[in-house]
Design a protein around this motif. Structure first.
Motif, short mmCIF file in Angstrom:
data_model
loop_
_atom_site.label_atom_id
_atom_site.label_comp_id
_atom_site.label_asym_id
_atom_site.label_seq_id
_atom_site.Cartn_x
_atom_site.Cartn_y
_atom_site.Cartn_z
N UNK A 91 -8.95 -0.83 -18.48
CA UNK A 91 -10.31 -1.40 -18.39
C UNK A 91 -11.15 -1.10 -19.63
N UNK A 92 -10.67 -0.23 -20.49
CA UNK A 92 -11.42 0.11 -21.70
C UNK A 92 -11.42 -1.11 -22.62
N UNK A 93 -12.58 -1.48 -23.16
CA UNK A 93 -12.67 -2.69 -24.00
C UNK A 93 -12.04 -2.50 -25.38
N UNK A 94 -11.98 -3.60 -26.13
CA UNK A 94 -11.52 -3.54 -27.51
C UNK A 94 -12.53 -2.72 -28.31
N UNK A 95 -12.04 -1.75 -29.05
CA UNK A 95 -12.91 -0.86 -29.83
C UNK A 95 -12.35 -0.74 -31.23
N UNK A 96 -13.23 -0.82 -32.22
CA UNK A 96 -12.82 -0.56 -33.60
C UNK A 96 -13.88 0.28 -34.29
N UNK A 97 -13.42 1.09 -35.21
CA UNK A 97 -14.31 1.91 -36.02
C UNK A 97 -14.11 1.50 -37.47
N UNK A 98 -15.18 1.06 -38.10
CA UNK A 98 -15.15 0.70 -39.52
C UNK A 98 -15.71 1.88 -40.29
N UNK A 99 -14.90 2.44 -41.16
CA UNK A 99 -15.29 3.60 -41.97
C UNK A 99 -15.60 3.11 -43.38
N UNK A 100 -16.86 3.20 -43.76
CA UNK A 100 -17.27 2.70 -45.07
C UNK A 100 -17.61 3.83 -46.04
N UNK A 101 -17.38 5.05 -45.60
CA UNK A 101 -17.63 6.21 -46.44
C UNK A 101 -16.31 6.86 -46.79
N UNK A 102 -16.30 7.63 -47.86
CA UNK A 102 -15.11 8.41 -48.19
C UNK A 102 -15.39 9.90 -47.98
N UNK A 103 -16.49 10.19 -47.30
CA UNK A 103 -16.87 11.59 -47.05
C UNK A 103 -16.52 11.95 -45.62
N UNK A 104 -15.49 12.78 -45.50
CA UNK A 104 -14.94 13.17 -44.19
C UNK A 104 -14.68 14.67 -44.16
N UNK A 105 -14.46 15.15 -42.95
CA UNK A 105 -13.97 16.52 -42.77
C UNK A 105 -12.98 16.46 -41.62
N UNK A 106 -11.87 17.19 -41.74
CA UNK A 106 -10.92 17.30 -40.65
C UNK A 106 -10.54 18.75 -40.50
N UNK A 107 -10.77 19.30 -39.32
CA UNK A 107 -10.44 20.69 -39.06
C UNK A 107 -11.13 21.18 -37.79
N UNK A 108 -11.30 22.48 -37.72
CA UNK A 108 -11.90 23.11 -36.55
C UNK A 108 -13.39 23.32 -36.81
N UNK A 109 -14.22 22.43 -36.27
CA UNK A 109 -15.67 22.54 -36.52
C UNK A 109 -16.34 23.57 -35.62
N UNK A 110 -15.67 23.97 -34.54
CA UNK A 110 -16.28 24.91 -33.60
C UNK A 110 -16.26 26.34 -34.15
N UNK A 111 -15.15 26.75 -34.74
CA UNK A 111 -15.06 28.13 -35.22
C UNK A 111 -15.42 28.27 -36.70
N UNK A 112 -15.41 27.15 -37.43
CA UNK A 112 -15.75 27.18 -38.84
C UNK A 112 -17.19 26.70 -38.99
N UNK A 113 -18.09 27.63 -39.22
CA UNK A 113 -19.51 27.27 -39.28
C UNK A 113 -19.92 26.68 -40.63
N UNK A 114 -19.11 26.85 -41.65
CA UNK A 114 -19.48 26.36 -42.98
C UNK A 114 -18.70 25.11 -43.38
#
Length: 160
Positions: free
Chosen positions: A42-65
């Motif tokens: 039942x979940x509809x069609x969803x897309x995310x358009x990323x127009x930035x090249x500024x990202x972070x991938x990791x553990x944001x909960x324990x890494x405060x900086x």
């Protein structure tokens, strides 16, 4: 940020993006990913358009900086391909700046920058059954906007 748009956007992304995973990756002048929920048809069609090249991938909960940083296109694409087998287990939008936080089943979070002076950073498009096409956009100036083909039905959802 407009409080009403922020509340509506938070409700929509948590309702519809949680439980999805990356199904398709499109490359044009920007990166677009389509999401699918293999456990809820039942979940509809969803897309995310990323127009930035500024990202972070990791553990944001324990890494405060943690900080969003420039990520070369090749690195971004490799990351998205690696993430395609993981489900999104939590979604949120930042309060001070509209960063998009997608937490995956590994426990790590992909943060898509939502702060830009001149450009839209990301857009989520959803085709909802009653409301039609709904777009949530991180617009310039740390703002968030929600657009819908039937905005009156959408506004009713914020008051539920």
């Amino acid at each position: 940020m407009n409080k009403e748009d922020h509340q509506l956007a938070r409700k929509l992304v948590s309702t519809y993006l949680t439980g999805t995973q990356i199904a398709t990756l499109h490359l044009t002048g920007f990166t677009s990913i389509e999401l699918i929920n293999l456990y809820d048809a039942t979940i509809p069609d969803i897309s995310i358009r990323i127009e930035t090249d500024r990202l972070y991938y990791g553990d944001v909960e324990s890494t405060k900086d943690w900080v969003v940083r420039h990520m070369p296109k090749e690195e971004m694409l490799q990351l998205i391909v690696r993430l395609h087998t993981e489900r999104i287990i939590a979604v949120r939008i930042g309060k001070a700046a509209p960063h998009l936080f997608l937490t995956f089943s590994s426990g790590k979070t992909l943060v898509i920058n939502g702060s830009d002076t001149y450009y839209e950073s990301w857009t989520i498009d959803m085709k909802l059954p009653q409301e039609g096409l709904v777009s949530i956009v991180a617009v310039p100036g740390d703002e968030l906007a929600v657009f819908a083909s039937d905005h009156t039905m959408l506004l009713d959802q914020t008051h539920e």
